[in-house]
Design a protein around this motif. Structure first.
Motif, PDB file in Angstrom:
ATOM      1  N   PRO A  80       3.018 -41.711  24.715  1.00 21.16           N
ATOM      2  CA  PRO A  80       4.415 -41.706  23.784  1.00 21.16           C
ATOM      3  C   PRO A  80       4.440 -40.351  22.905  1.00 21.16           C
ATOM      4  O   PRO A  80       3.305 -40.698  22.329  1.00 21.16           O
ATOM      5  N   CYS A  81       5.014 -39.719  23.282  1.00 23.74           N
ATOM      6  CA  CYS A  81       5.326 -38.151  22.321  1.00 23.74           C
ATOM      7  C   CYS A  81       6.570 -38.134  21.580  1.00 23.74           C
ATOM      8  O   CYS A  81       7.463 -38.638  21.733  1.00 23.74           O
ATOM      9  N   THR A  82       6.088 -38.235  19.879  1.00 19.84           N
ATOM     10  CA  THR A  82       8.002 -37.273  19.263  1.00 19.84           C
ATOM     11  C   THR A  82       7.520 -35.295  19.201  1.00 19.84           C
ATOM     12  O   THR A  82       6.570 -35.649  18.951  1.00 19.84           O
ATOM     13  N   LEU A  83       8.635 -35.041  19.415  1.00 19.24           N
ATOM     14  CA  LEU A  83       8.738 -33.929  19.365  1.00 19.24           C
ATOM     15  C   LEU A  83       9.689 -33.135  18.275  1.00 19.24           C
ATOM     16  O   LEU A  83      10.712 -33.636  17.704  1.00 19.24           O
ATOM     17  N   PHE A  84       8.661 -32.725  17.080  1.00 21.74           N
ATOM     18  CA  PHE A  84       9.512 -31.963  15.771  1.00 21.74           C
ATOM     19  C   PHE A  84       9.307 -30.764  15.483  1.00 21.74           C
ATOM     20  O   PHE A  84       8.711 -30.584  16.889  1.00 21.74           O
ATOM     21  N   GLY A  85      10.205 -30.447  15.069  1.00 22.81           N
ATOM     22  CA  GLY A  85      10.615 -29.088  15.126  1.00 22.81           C
ATOM     23  C   GLY A  85       9.658 -28.428  13.483  1.00 22.81           C
ATOM     24  O   GLY A  85       9.073 -28.970  13.033  1.00 22.81           O
ATOM     25  N   PRO A  86       9.783 -27.063  13.733  1.00 18.55           N
ATOM     26  CA  PRO A  86       9.212 -26.708  12.058  1.00 18.55           C
ATOM     27  C   PRO A  86       9.765 -27.099  10.826  1.00 18.55           C
ATOM     28  O   PRO A  86       7.824 -26.617  10.547  1.00 18.55           O
ATOM     29  N   THR A  87      10.136 -27.135  10.529  1.00 19.88           N
ATOM     30  CA  THR A  87      10.652 -27.453   9.267  1.00 19.88           C
ATOM     31  C   THR A  87       9.901 -28.506   8.405  1.00 19.88           C
ATOM     32  O   THR A  87       9.672 -29.145   9.031  1.00 19.88           O
ATOM     33  N   CYS A  88      10.435 -28.878   6.513  1.00 21.02           N
ATOM     34  CA  CYS A  88       8.830 -29.891   6.682  1.00 21.02           C
ATOM     35  C   CYS A  88      10.006 -30.901   6.642  1.00 21.02           C
ATOM     36  O   CYS A  88       9.812 -32.022   5.928  1.00 21.02           O
ATOM     37  N   ASP A  89      11.394 -31.359   6.860  1.00 24.71           N
ATOM     38  CA  ASP A  89      11.853 -32.250   6.882  1.00 24.71           C
ATOM     39  C   ASP A  89      11.488 -33.349   8.107  1.00 24.71           C
ATOM     40  O   ASP A  89      11.350 -32.564   9.192  1.00 24.71           O
ATOM     41  N   ALA A  90      11.274 -34.115   7.772  1.00 24.47           N
ATOM     42  CA  ALA A  90      10.426 -35.348   8.444  1.00 24.47           C
ATOM     43  C   ALA A  90      12.055 -35.694   9.313  1.00 24.47           C
ATOM     44  O   ALA A  90      11.454 -35.789  10.432  1.00 24.47           O
ATOM     45  N   PHE A  91      12.870 -35.466   9.440  1.00 21.47           N
ATOM     46  CA  PHE A  91      13.918 -35.431   9.876  1.00 21.47           C
ATOM     47  C   PHE A  91      13.963 -34.943  11.309  1.00 21.47           C
ATOM     48  O   PHE A  91      14.939 -34.938  12.061  1.00 21.47           O
ATOM     49  N   ASP A  92      13.659 -34.250  11.068  1.00 20.48           N
ATOM     50  CA  ASP A  92      13.164 -33.020  12.168  1.00 20.48           C
ATOM     51  C   ASP A  92      12.846 -33.092  13.429  1.00 20.48           C
ATOM     52  O   ASP A  92      11.469 -32.391  13.539  1.00 20.48           O
ATOM     53  N   LYS A  93      13.440 -34.207  13.949  1.00 23.46           N
ATOM     54  CA  LYS A  93      12.718 -33.283  15.312  1.00 23.46           C
ATOM     55  C   LYS A  93      13.872 -34.330  16.184  1.00 23.46           C
ATOM     56  O   LYS A  93      15.232 -33.793  16.330  1.00 23.46           O
ATOM     57  N   LEU A  94      13.169 -33.675  17.373  1.00 20.44           N
ATOM     58  CA  LEU A  94      14.334 -33.361  18.976  1.00 20.44           C
ATOM     59  C   LEU A  94      15.704 -34.611  18.980  1.00 20.44           C
ATOM     60  O   LEU A  94      16.975 -34.419  19.641  1.00 20.44           O
ATOM     61  N   PHE A  95      14.386 -36.221  19.242  1.00 25.11           N
ATOM     62  CA  PHE A  95      14.763 -37.140  19.496  1.00 25.11           C
ATOM     63  C   PHE A  95      15.122 -38.094  18.743  1.00 25.11           C
ATOM     64  O   PHE A  95      13.910 -38.415  18.047  1.00 25.11           O
ATOM     65  N   LEU A  96      16.045 -39.206  18.881  1.00 26.53           N
ATOM     66  CA  LEU A  96      15.551 -40.307  17.587  1.00 26.53           C
ATOM     67  C   LEU A  96      15.093 -41.293  18.423  1.00 26.53           C
ATOM     68  O   LEU A  96      13.650 -41.980  17.938  1.00 26.53           O
ATOM     69  N   LYS A  97      14.430 -41.226  19.973  1.00 29.07           N
ATOM     70  CA  LYS A  97      12.860 -42.235  20.651  1.00 29.07           C
ATOM     71  C   LYS A  97      12.192 -40.892  21.066  1.00 29.07           C
ATOM     72  O   LYS A  97      12.339 -40.064  20.963  1.00 29.07           O
ATOM     73  N   GLU A  98      10.689 -41.533  21.465  1.00 29.06           N
ATOM     74  CA  GLU A  98      10.209 -40.773  22.369  1.00 29.06           C
ATOM     75  C   GLU A  98      10.494 -40.762  23.210  1.00 29.06           C
ATOM     76  O   GLU A  98      10.847 -41.251  24.403  1.00 29.06           O
ATOM     77  N   VAL A  99       9.218 -39.839  23.913  1.00 27.14           N
ATOM     78  CA  VAL A  99       9.776 -39.429  25.265  1.00 27.14           C
ATOM     79  C   VAL A  99       7.394 -39.719  25.765  1.00 27.14           C
ATOM     80  O   VAL A  99       7.197 -39.589  25.208  1.00 27.14           O
ATOM     81  N   GLN A 100       7.837 -40.082  27.048  1.00 20.90           N
ATOM     82  CA  GLN A 100       6.417 -39.866  27.336  1.00 20.90           C
ATOM     83  C   GLN A 100       6.510 -38.765  28.232  1.00 20.90           C
ATOM     84  O   GLN A 100       6.864 -37.968  29.365  1.00 20.90           O
ATOM     85  N   LEU A 101       5.486 -37.574  27.602  1.00  9.97           N
ATOM     86  CA  LEU A 101       4.591 -36.580  28.469  1.00  9.97           C
ATOM     87  C   LEU A 101       3.304 -36.415  28.484  1.00  9.97           C
ATOM     88  O   LEU A 101       2.674 -37.606  28.221  1.00  9.97           O
ATOM     89  N   PRO A 102       2.093 -35.969  29.621  1.00  6.62           N
ATOM     90  CA  PRO A 102       0.887 -36.002  29.454  1.00  6.62           C
ATOM     91  C   PRO A 102       0.762 -35.341  27.941  1.00  6.62           C
ATOM     92  O   PRO A 102       1.352 -34.689  27.258  1.00  6.62           O
ATOM     93  N   GLU A 103      -0.425 -34.679  27.856  1.00  4.69           N
ATOM     94  CA  GLU A 103      -1.460 -34.685  26.915  1.00  4.69           C
ATOM     95  C   GLU A 103      -0.982 -32.809  27.176  1.00  4.69           C
ATOM     96  O   GLU A 103      -1.713 -32.465  27.976  1.00  4.69           O
ATOM     97  N   LEU A 104      -0.547 -32.261  26.604  1.00  2.48           N
ATOM     98  CA  LEU A 104      -0.435 -30.450  25.971  1.00  2.48           C
ATOM     99  C   LEU A 104      -1.342 -30.035  25.047  1.00  2.48           C
ATOM    100  O   LEU A 104      -1.654 -30.740  24.657  1.00  2.48           O
ATOM    101  N   ASP A 105      -1.348 -29.071  24.704  1.00  2.00           N
ATOM    102  CA  ASP A 105      -1.870 -28.191  23.935  1.00  2.00           C
ATOM    103  C   ASP A 105      -1.438 -27.203  23.115  1.00  2.00           C
ATOM    104  O   ASP A 105      -0.141 -26.817  23.900  1.00  2.00           O
TER     105      ASP A 105
END
Length: 439
Positions: A369-394
């Motif tokens: 389960p992954c959360t994709l955040f944007g670059p700003t310092c706002d905690a609401f800055d994320k791409l989706f409201l739900k988690e996505v399933q992704l492999p471990e990336l670097d």
């Protein structure tokens, strides 16, 4: 029917990965005077090749900024699809959806007309040399200064939905050709009736008010709402327009224009598909507004034209692993574009879009389960409201999001000092020749 150049068939599959090496070298034409953001495609080369080449170039440097690639050939293809499916309907592209100068220039060269919502959009389209007769000022709630600008520059086709708007137009643009907007959007994902549109039962009063003010109403307009889920709503709305036409004619207006606006399905395989919607529209038009009736039919597609054109590519700039209660491992990825950039529209979508991972990955890798955040310092800055399933990336890995042309760059901001995501445009030989010969 639709020529998709960008990783066709890969969207929506968890764990899909593309190696960086699968790209062709793009060659610039010697002595070319085209801007640097325009990339001329060689025969057989695609915009996807441009995406992979840019990833490879940026991966070899310290600057791995997010970027977009716009495939202008896809834009031309969408125009062709619309015209073939709805031969009676003249498209007025909704500028607010994506106001990229190169997209507007391509559409102008193809003969498309334009739906503008403000003085700024009017200026942008008029500066391309588009005739005022190819513009509808479709915002029913306009500032006085914008109405005056439209009058001064010969833009006569204006939309209204209230008596108060009629009074402003009578004072500042008495020569306007008006279109009455009412709303039928009960089955759309994003209805507009809470803000715009007159109810059918008040249309007669508005038509009489326009006559008493000396204004000419030339037609009626409806909107089924953004992403309408019921194709028959188009048919019902067209049928319901006929009594409004009769009202207008009886009151003394020369009713000669029907505007079916937007709300068209934008994705192949979506429910409902565009072909089904087009069939419903064509049937209703043949029944109530047949050829030879003297009624011109226009529409204002936005999503339908723009969605497929652009691809956004982002880089993972930071990462954090979190152990949740029960030992479940969750991954937080921080990207260099986000909610305040080109992903602002994403929270409105019911399900997250799965990115394409540009990396060699084993098909047997575990998903987290992954959360994709944007670059700003706002905690609401994320791409989706739900988690996505992704492999471990670097950190340093790339994620690619196709179908990012609608309501993306136009909604982005510089919040927290972020720079706008850069855009380059890929154009094939045939379209490039058309642009070179168009003033």
């Amino acid at each position: 029917m639709l020529k998709l150049h960008l990783a066709e068939g890969l969207v929506g599959v968890s764990g899909v990965s593309i190696p960086i090496g699968n790209s062709k070298e793009s060659k610039e034409s010697p002595g070319s005077t085209w801007p640097k953001d325009i990339i001329a495609l060689e025969p057989g080369e695609t915009a996807w090749d441009v995406v992979l080449k840019k990833i490879k170039e940026l991966s070899d440097s310290d600057c791995r900024d997010a970027f977009m690639v716009a495939d202008l050939d896809v834009l031309a293809s969408r125009h062709q699809v619309f015209r073939q499916a709805l031969p009676r309907v003249s498209p007025f592209y909704a500028v607010k959806c994506n106001s990229s100068p190169w997209m507007l220039r391509v559409l102008a060269a193809l003969g498309t007309s334009f739906d503008c919502s403000s003085q700024g959009e009017l200026e942008q389209v008029l500066d391309l040399g588009v005739a005022p007769s190819r513009i509808v000022y479709a915002n029913p709630c306009k500032p006085v200064s914008h109405i005056r600008f439209a009058s001064l520059h010969g833009v006569k086709l204006l939309v209204f939905n209230s008596e108060e708007e009629l009074i402003k137009v009578a004072q500042h643009h008495p020569g306007a050709r008006l279109v009455l907007w009412w709303t039928q959007d009960s089955d759309s994902i994003f209805p507009l009736s809470s803000k715009f549109g007159a109810r059918l039962e008040v249309c007669e009063h508005l038509l009489e008010s326009a006559r008493d003010l000396g204004l000419a109403v030339v037609g009626t307009s409806f909107h089924v709402g953004s992403r309408c889920q019921t194709p028959r709503n188009f048919m019902k709305a067209i049928v319901d327009c006929w009594p409004v036409f009769e009202m207008g004619s009886r009151i003394g207006h020369d009713m000669s224009l029907l505007d079916i606006r937007g709300g068209f399905s934008r994705e192949e395989g979506s429910d409902p598909e565009f072909e089904e919607v087009a069939g419903m529209i064509n049937t209703a038009l043949a029944q109530d507004f047949p050829e030879g009736s003297g009624v011109e039919v226009i529409a204002e597609p936005g999503h339908f034209y723009a969605t497929f054109v652009c691809t956004t590519t982002v880089n993972i700039i930071a990462k954090k692993a979190v152990l949740e209660p029960g030992g479940r491992r969750k991954l937080l990825y921080y990207l260099n574009d986000g909610h305040y950039g080109t992903f602002r529209i994403f929270p409105r979508e019911s399900e997250p879009r799965m990115p394409i991972m540009v990396k060699e990955l084993s098909p047997k890798l575990s998903l987290f389960p992954c959360t994709l955040f944007g670059p700003t310092c706002d905690a609401f800055d994320k791409l989706f409201l739900k988690e996505v399933q992704l492999p471990e990336l670097d950190v340093g890995d790339w994620l690619v999001f196709p179908f990012m042309g609608a309501y993306t760059s136009v909604l982005s901001s510089t919040f927290n000092g972020s720079s706008p995501t850069s855009i380059c445009y890929a154009v094939g030989p045939e379209l490039r020749s058309l642009l070179e010969t168009t003033p």
